[in-house]
Design a protein around this motif. Structure first.
Motif, PDB file in Angstrom:
ATOM      1  N   MET A 144       0.841  -1.035  -0.004  1.00  0.00           N
ATOM      2  CA  MET A 144       0.019   0.039   0.009  1.00  0.00           C
ATOM      3  C   MET A 144       0.707   1.399   0.026  1.00  0.00           C
ATOM      4  SD  MET A 144      -3.421  -1.176   2.198  1.00  0.00           S
ATOM      5  CE  MET A 144      -2.740  -0.532   3.710  1.00  0.00           C
ATOM      6  N   LEU A 145       2.226   1.078   0.252  1.00  0.00           N
ATOM      7  CA  LEU A 145       3.014   2.341   0.378  1.00  0.00           C
ATOM      8  C   LEU A 145       3.879   2.340  -0.836  1.00  0.00           C
ATOM      9  CD1 LEU A 145       3.918   2.258   4.282  1.00  0.00           C
ATOM     10  CD2 LEU A 145       2.207   3.842   2.709  1.00  0.00           C
ATOM     11  N   VAL A 146       3.604   1.817  -2.067  1.00  0.00           N
ATOM     12  CA  VAL A 146       4.405   1.778  -3.326  1.00  0.00           C
ATOM     13  C   VAL A 146       4.576   3.284  -3.756  1.00  0.00           C
ATOM     14  CG1 VAL A 146       4.230   1.282  -5.689  1.00  0.00           C
ATOM     15  CG2 VAL A 146       3.631  -0.387  -4.288  1.00  0.00           C
ATOM     16  N   PRO A 147       5.876   3.814  -3.828  1.00  0.00           N
ATOM     17  CA  PRO A 147       5.954   5.010  -4.128  1.00  0.00           C
ATOM     18  C   PRO A 147       5.691   5.208  -5.471  1.00  0.00           C
ATOM     19  CG  PRO A 147       8.060   4.219  -3.972  1.00  0.00           C
ATOM     20  CD  PRO A 147       7.195   2.872  -3.408  1.00  0.00           C
ATOM     21  N   GLY A 148       5.560   6.652  -6.189  1.00  0.00           N
ATOM     22  CA  GLY A 148       5.390   7.141  -7.488  1.00  0.00           C
ATOM     23  C   GLY A 148       3.968   7.484  -7.549  1.00  0.00           C
ATOM     24  N   ARG A 149       3.653   7.425  -8.739  1.00  0.00           N
ATOM     25  CA  ARG A 149       2.262   7.588  -9.453  1.00  0.00           C
ATOM     26  C   ARG A 149       1.841   6.510  -9.199  1.00  0.00           C
ATOM     27  NH1 ARG A 149       0.459   8.519 -15.455  1.00  0.00           N
ATOM     28  NH2 ARG A 149      -0.343   6.519 -15.085  1.00  0.00           N
ATOM     29  N   VAL A 150       0.792   6.181  -8.336  1.00  0.00           N
ATOM     30  CA  VAL A 150       0.079   4.769  -8.050  1.00  0.00           C
ATOM     31  C   VAL A 150      -1.504   4.992  -8.313  1.00  0.00           C
ATOM     32  CG1 VAL A 150      -0.404   3.308  -6.020  1.00  0.00           C
ATOM     33  CG2 VAL A 150       1.527   4.229  -6.321  1.00  0.00           C
ATOM     34  N   GLU A 151      -2.089   4.050  -8.968  1.00  0.00           N
ATOM     35  CA  GLU A 151      -3.444   3.874  -9.062  1.00  0.00           C
ATOM     36  C   GLU A 151      -3.930   2.603  -8.366  1.00  0.00           C
ATOM     37  OE1 GLU A 151      -4.536   4.589 -13.194  1.00  0.00           O
ATOM     38  OE2 GLU A 151      -3.530   6.517 -13.250  1.00  0.00           O
ATOM     39  N   TYR A 152      -5.060   2.775  -7.972  1.00  0.00           N
ATOM     40  CA  TYR A 152      -5.618   1.399  -7.431  1.00  0.00           C
ATOM     41  C   TYR A 152      -7.059   1.023  -7.831  1.00  0.00           C
ATOM     42  CZ  TYR A 152      -9.099   3.929  -5.033  1.00  0.00           C
ATOM     43  OH  TYR A 152     -10.153   4.796  -4.168  1.00  0.00           O
ATOM     44  N   GLY A 153      -7.313  -0.272  -7.371  1.00  0.00           N
ATOM     45  CA  GLY A 153      -8.804  -0.714  -7.787  1.00  0.00           C
ATOM     46  C   GLY A 153      -9.073  -1.670  -6.399  1.00  0.00           C
ATOM     47  N   PHE A 154     -10.107  -1.590  -6.129  1.00  0.00           N
ATOM     48  CA  PHE A 154     -10.836  -2.534  -4.991  1.00  0.00           C
ATOM     49  C   PHE A 154     -11.881  -3.229  -5.327  1.00  0.00           C
ATOM     50  CE2 PHE A 154     -13.441  -3.218  -1.024  1.00  0.00           C
ATOM     51  CZ  PHE A 154     -12.423  -3.855  -0.496  1.00  0.00           C
ATOM     52  N   GLY A 155     -12.079  -4.540  -5.049  1.00  0.00           N
ATOM     53  CA  GLY A 155     -13.154  -5.460  -5.174  1.00  0.00           C
ATOM     54  C   GLY A 155     -13.723  -5.981  -3.892  1.00  0.00           C
ATOM     55  N   ARG A 156     -14.812  -6.325  -3.649  1.00  0.00           N
ATOM     56  CA  ARG A 156     -15.334  -7.110  -2.605  1.00  0.00           C
ATOM     57  C   ARG A 156     -16.520  -8.073  -2.939  1.00  0.00           C
ATOM     58  NH1 ARG A 156     -14.627  -7.531   3.056  1.00  0.00           N
ATOM     59  NH2 ARG A 156     -16.143  -7.864   4.087  1.00  0.00           N
ATOM     60  N   ALA A 157     -16.657  -9.170  -2.427  1.00  0.00           N
ATOM     61  CA  ALA A 157     -17.697  -9.997  -2.801  1.00  0.00           C
ATOM     62  C   ALA A 157     -17.834 -10.744  -1.304  1.00  0.00           C
ATOM     63  CB  ALA A 157     -17.521 -11.064  -3.593  1.00  0.00           C
ATOM     64  N   GLY A 158     -19.078 -10.718  -0.830  1.00  0.00           N
ATOM     65  CA  GLY A 158     -19.111 -11.386   0.390  1.00  0.00           C
ATOM     66  C   GLY A 158     -18.144 -10.817   1.581  1.00  0.00           C
ATOM     67  N   THR A 159     -17.244 -11.703   2.048  1.00  0.00           N
ATOM     68  CA  THR A 159     -16.284 -11.215   3.024  1.00  0.00           C
ATOM     69  C   THR A 159     -14.871 -11.526   2.280  1.00  0.00           C
ATOM     70  OG1 THR A 159     -15.788 -13.497   3.920  1.00  0.00           O
ATOM     71  CG2 THR A 159     -17.582 -12.031   5.115  1.00  0.00           C
ATOM     72  N   VAL A 160     -14.735 -11.498   1.035  1.00  0.00           N
ATOM     73  CA  VAL A 160     -13.352 -11.381   0.314  1.00  0.00           C
ATOM     74  C   VAL A 160     -13.114 -10.064  -0.296  1.00  0.00           C
ATOM     75  CG1 VAL A 160     -12.245 -12.444  -1.705  1.00  0.00           C
ATOM     76  CG2 VAL A 160     -13.862 -13.883  -0.364  1.00  0.00           C
ATOM     77  N   SER A 161     -11.960  -9.562  -0.042  1.00  0.00           N
ATOM     78  CA  SER A 161     -11.479  -8.249  -0.663  1.00  0.00           C
ATOM     79  C   SER A 161     -10.277  -8.472  -1.299  1.00  0.00           C
ATOM     80  CB  SER A 161     -11.128  -7.377   0.744  1.00  0.00           C
ATOM     81  OG  SER A 161     -12.496  -7.208   1.491  1.00  0.00           O
ATOM     82  N   VAL A 162     -10.376  -7.741  -2.313  1.00  0.00           N
ATOM     83  CA  VAL A 162      -9.150  -7.467  -3.274  1.00  0.00           C
ATOM     84  C   VAL A 162      -8.699  -6.212  -3.657  1.00  0.00           C
ATOM     85  CG1 VAL A 162      -7.978  -8.328  -5.284  1.00  0.00           C
ATOM     86  CG2 VAL A 162      -9.681  -9.656  -4.324  1.00  0.00           C
ATOM     87  N   LEU A 163      -7.499  -5.893  -3.262  1.00  0.00           N
ATOM     88  CA  LEU A 163      -6.967  -4.492  -3.594  1.00  0.00           C
ATOM     89  C   LEU A 163      -5.617  -4.693  -4.332  1.00  0.00           C
ATOM     90  CD1 LEU A 163      -6.831  -1.369  -2.933  1.00  0.00           C
ATOM     91  CD2 LEU A 163      -5.138  -1.956  -1.214  1.00  0.00           C
ATOM     92  N   ILE A 164      -5.877  -3.970  -5.752  1.00  0.00           N
ATOM     93  CA  ILE A 164      -4.616  -4.007  -6.455  1.00  0.00           C
ATOM     94  C   ILE A 164      -4.126  -2.497  -6.722  1.00  0.00           C
ATOM     95  CG2 ILE A 164      -4.087  -4.448  -8.882  1.00  0.00           C
ATOM     96  CD1 ILE A 164      -6.465  -6.587  -9.203  1.00  0.00           C
ATOM     97  N   LEU A 165      -2.975  -2.193  -6.612  1.00  0.00           N
ATOM     98  CA  LEU A 165      -2.236  -0.957  -6.736  1.00  0.00           C
ATOM     99  C   LEU A 165      -1.156  -1.190  -7.861  1.00  0.00           C
ATOM    100  CD1 LEU A 165      -2.239  -1.414  -3.175  1.00  0.00           C
ATOM    101  CD2 LEU A 165      -2.328   0.722  -3.712  1.00  0.00           C
ATOM    102  N   ALA A 166      -1.276  -0.233  -8.656  1.00  0.00           N
ATOM    103  CA  ALA A 166      -0.337  -0.274  -9.801  1.00  0.00           C
ATOM    104  C   ALA A 166       0.640   1.112  -9.808  1.00  0.00           C
ATOM    105  CB  ALA A 166      -0.824  -0.544 -10.910  1.00  0.00           C
ATOM    106  N   ARG A 167       2.003   0.940  -9.839  1.00  0.00           N
ATOM    107  CA  ARG A 167       2.744   2.090 -10.042  1.00  0.00           C
ATOM    108  C   ARG A 167       2.944   2.274 -11.590  1.00  0.00           C
ATOM    109  NH1 ARG A 167       8.069   1.983  -7.227  1.00  0.00           N
ATOM    110  NH2 ARG A 167       8.851   0.745  -8.874  1.00  0.00           N
ATOM    111  N   PHE A 168       2.529   3.776 -12.165  1.00  0.00           N
ATOM    112  CA  PHE A 168       2.975   3.705 -13.563  1.00  0.00           C
ATOM    113  C   PHE A 168       4.254   4.462 -13.677  1.00  0.00           C
ATOM    114  CE2 PHE A 168      -1.134   2.753 -12.980  1.00  0.00           C
ATOM    115  CZ  PHE A 168      -1.572   1.913 -14.183  1.00  0.00           C
ATOM    116  N   CYS A 169       5.170   4.120 -14.585  1.00  0.00           N
ATOM    117  CA  CYS A 169       6.476   4.574 -14.655  1.00  0.00           C
ATOM    118  C   CYS A 169       6.579   5.430 -15.942  1.00  0.00           C
ATOM    119  CB  CYS A 169       7.489   3.524 -14.682  1.00  0.00           C
ATOM    120  SG  CYS A 169       7.525   2.352 -13.044  1.00  0.00           S
TER     121      CYS A 169
END
Length: 169
Positions: A144-169
């Motif tokens: 969650m502390l990836v430096p730089g220009r970061v974008e994220y997406g979050f998804g949740r279904a029931g009690t399952v959570s997914v967080l994707i972060l991506a640094r763009f160079c």
């Protein structure tokens, strides 16, 4: 162990997983979720989860001296689809049932990143709890502390959570 004690023990040890070191996209082995948590868990989305995740993520990043992350609809789609698949099919892994890594799932959504990472969680009552647990877990915190220009997406279904972060160079 009595059934209630077993459920409490399961709740206290809710599963968390961060992406593997080195960014190979070859996540941990598949964990089967108990039958109690599998197909029915996917039914309800977490209303307001996106806003609470954005607020928590960016407060966390800002407190650590980093720029806020921006929401990315393609990353959100990849995260949501993976959360739904895990919840509906009762498994927990960075690798989809069809063998795709999180890097392949985000590429399928049209995202090209020099450094994508994925956090997954299972068993938390809401998105805020998943975020709080990720913040105190060393590997998830690092993601969650990836430096730089970061974008994220979050998804949740029931009690399952997914967080994707991506640094763009």
């Amino acid at each position: 162990m009595r059934p209630i004690a077993a459920l409490l023990a399961l709740g206290l040890t809710a599963l968390l997983a961060g992406c593997d070191e080195g960014g190979t996209g070859q996540g941990a082995a598949v964990t089967r979720m108990p039958a109690l948590a599998a197909p029915a868990a996917a039914a309800a989305a977490d209303p307001g989860a996106a806003q609470s995740v954005e607020a928590a993520l960016n407060a966390f990043r800002t407190a650590e001296g980093l720029a806020p992350a921006r929401a990315n609809p393609q990353l959100a789609a990849a995260a949501r689809l993976h959360a739904e698949d895990m919840a509906q099919n009762g498994y927990f892994s960075h690798t989809s049932r069809d063998g795709r890594s999180y890097m392949q799932r985000i590429a399928a959504q049209g995202v090209r990143s020099c450094y994508p990472v994925e956090n997954i969680a299972w068993g938390q009552r809401d998105a805020a709890r998943a975020m709080a647990e990720w913040q105190v877990s060393p590997g998830h915190r690092e993601n969650m502390l990836v430096p730089g220009r970061v974008e994220y997406g979050f998804g949740r279904a029931g009690t399952v959570s997914v967080l994707i972060l991506a640094r763009f160079c």
